[in-house]
Design a protein around this motif. Structure first.
Motif, PDB file in Angstrom:
ATOM      1  N   HIS A 140       1.861  -1.575  -7.698  1.00 13.35           N
ATOM      2  CA  HIS A 140       0.926  -1.657  -6.579  1.00 13.35           C
ATOM      3  C   HIS A 140       0.108  -2.940  -6.576  1.00 13.35           C
ATOM      4  O   HIS A 140      -0.633  -3.204  -5.621  1.00 13.35           O
TER       5      HIS A 140
ATOM      6  N   ASP B  97      -3.152   6.788  -1.410  1.00 16.26           N
ATOM      7  CA  ASP B  97      -3.063   6.596  -2.857  1.00 16.26           C
ATOM      8  C   ASP B  97      -3.894   7.665  -3.562  1.00 16.26           C
ATOM      9  O   ASP B  97      -4.978   8.026  -3.097  1.00 16.26           O
TER      10      ASP B  97
ATOM     11  N   ASP C 139      -7.541   2.092  -7.074  1.00 16.65           N
ATOM     12  CA  ASP C 139      -6.981   0.768  -7.397  1.00 16.65           C
ATOM     13  C   ASP C 139      -7.996  -0.352  -7.227  1.00 16.65           C
ATOM     14  O   ASP C 139      -7.679  -1.449  -6.769  1.00 16.65           O
TER      15      ASP C 139
ATOM     16  N   ASP D  15       1.228   4.263  -1.559  1.00 16.86           N
ATOM     17  CA  ASP D  15       1.565   4.407  -2.975  1.00 16.86           C
ATOM     18  C   ASP D  15       2.182   5.789  -3.112  1.00 16.86           C
ATOM     19  O   ASP D  15       1.541   6.799  -2.789  1.00 16.86           O
TER      20      ASP D  15
HETATM   21 MN   LIG Z   1      -1.899   2.651  -6.270  1.00 14.99          MN
END
Ligand SMILES: [Mn+2]
Length: 317
Positions: free
Chosen positions: A122, A148, A152, A241
Motif C-alpha cells: 500500500h 482500508d 496507514d 486495500d
Molecule cells: Mn492499507
C-alpha cells in the motif's frame, strides 16, 4: 513484464468480449483514445514496503494475479483499456518505487488516461497521489478515499516509508506545500489501529469511518458523508486495500481482517457512488498477495471490485 492478458474467447461480438481481447499496450497515442479517458493499468510489483512494515510478503506478485483475474471481465462499454506495464524501483528502496509510480501515473494522466494501479504494497498510495498532483492543474485539491482496515498514517521509522505510511507522506507533503490534506478512510477497524494513531490522524484532519458504518440500512448516512467529501475536493485518488474485507472474503493479504467488511450490496452502493462522482483521477487495488491467497479468491475479489467501479465510472477531466 510478461503479457499475461489471455482468457476465455466467446467471439468478436463487442457485447461478448472480455478485457484480454481488447486491452492494448499503452502508447499514449491520441489516435488510440476514445471520447472518454481510457483506463490504463499500471503494475506496482513490490512488497518492499510490506517487508519494511514487518508484514507478510507476497504482494510483489499481486499485479500479475490481478491482471489474470481481470482478463475474463466483460469489456466496459464506455472506456478503452490499456496496459502501461509495471513500474520498476530499486530493490527494497520503497521511495524509489513510489517515485517510479508517481512518474508513471503523471505520464498516464498527462496522456489522457485514468490510471488503474495494481499492487503491490500500500506504499503505492503515495506514488499514486503524488503523480496525480503533478499532472493536475496548479492548486487543484486532490483528495484520497481509502477503503482500508488500517489508517496507514503511521510515522516513518528512521524517516523511511513503508506500507503503513503512505498517507503520512501525503500529509507531510501537503503541509510542506501549504496545501489542504483531504483524506477519508472507509472501513477502519478499531482492533488494528491504536488510539494514539487515531488521535494523530484526526488531528491531521483525516475523516475515519468505522467498519460498523457498513451496515445494511445505513447507506444513506454513508452516501451523504461521501458526497460531502467529494464536493470538498477537485479530484479523488480512490484506493481499495483488500484487507478492508473480511479474511473470509479476502485471505490473500499481508494483514487479514477477521472482522472486515463484506463485499456486499452496501459496499457496492458506496463504491458506485464514489465512482459515479466524476472526480476520480485514479483507482488502485492494494495488497493482493497470491501466495497467501486461497484458490485465487482475493485476486478475483479485486477484479470484481474493479468491474463494479468501472461500470459506474464517470471520469474526471
Ligand atoms: Mn492499507
Amino acid at each position: 513484464m510478461t503479457w499475461v492478458w489471455r482468457g476465455r474467447d466467446d467471439g468478436s461480438d463487442p457485447a461478448a468480449q472480455r478485457w484480454h481481447q481488447v486491452i492494448r499496450p499503452w502508447d499514449a497515442s491520441p489516435l488510440t483514445r476514445g471520447r472518454k479517458r481510457p483506463i490504463v493499468v499500471i503494475g506496482y510489483p513490490t512488497d518492499a514496503g510490506v517487508r519494511a512494515n514487518l508484514g507478510r510478503t507476497g504482494s510483489a506478485d499481486g499485479p500479475a494475479a490481478l491482471r489474470t483475474a481481470c482478463a475474463n471481465l466483460p469489456v466496459p462499454t464506455s472506456h478503452a483499456l490499456f496496459d502501461a506495464g509495471d513500474v520498476i524501483g530499486t530493490g527494497d528502496d520503497v521511495e524509489s518505487w513510489q517515485s517510479s509510480l508517481a512518474a508513471a501515473v503523471a505520464a498516464v494522466r498527462a496522456g489522457g488516461g485514468t490510471p488503474l494501479v495494481l499492487g503491490g504494497g500500500h506504499d503505492q498510495a503515495f506514488g499514486h497521489w503524488l503523480g496525480t498532483v503533478r499532472a493536475a492543474s496548479d492548486g487543484a485539491v486532490v483528495g484520497c478515499i481509502n477503503f482500508d482496515a488500517h489508517i496507514d498514517m503511521r510515522s516513518l521509522p528512521g524517516g523511511r516509508a513503508n506500507s503503513g505510511t503512505p498517507y503520512s507522506q501525503v500529509h507531510a507533503w501537503s503541509v510542506a506545500h501549504g496545501r489542504p490534506f483531504k483524506y477519508l478512510v472507509l472501513g477502519m477497524q478499531p482492533p488494528h489501529n491504536t488510539p494514539a494513531l487515531i488521535h494523530v490522524a484526526c488531528g491531521a484532519g483525516a475523516q475515519l469511518v468505522d467498519a460498523d458504518a457498513f451496515h445494511p440500512g445505513q447507506e444513506a448516512s454513508l452516501l451523504q458523508l461521501i458526497d460531502r467529501f467529494v464536493a470538498s475536493v477537485d479530484l479523488v485518488c480512490l484506493s481499495i486495500d483488500l484487507d478492508v474485507f473480511s479474511a473470509a472474503a479476502s485471505p490473500g493479504v499481508s494483514a487479514p481482517s477477521p472482522m472486515g467488511i463484506a463485499p456486499d450490496a452496501t459496499f457496492r452502493t458506496v463504491v458506485r457512488r464514489i465512482a459515479a462522482s466524476g472526480k476520480i483521477a485514479g483507482i488502485e487495488i492494494a495488497e493482493c498477495a497470491p501466495s497467501l491467497d486461497i484458490g485465487g479468491r482475493t485476486a478475483r475479489l479485486g477484479a470484481a471490485v474493479i468491474d463494479t467501479i468501472v461500470r459506474s465510472f464517470a471520469v474526471a477531466s
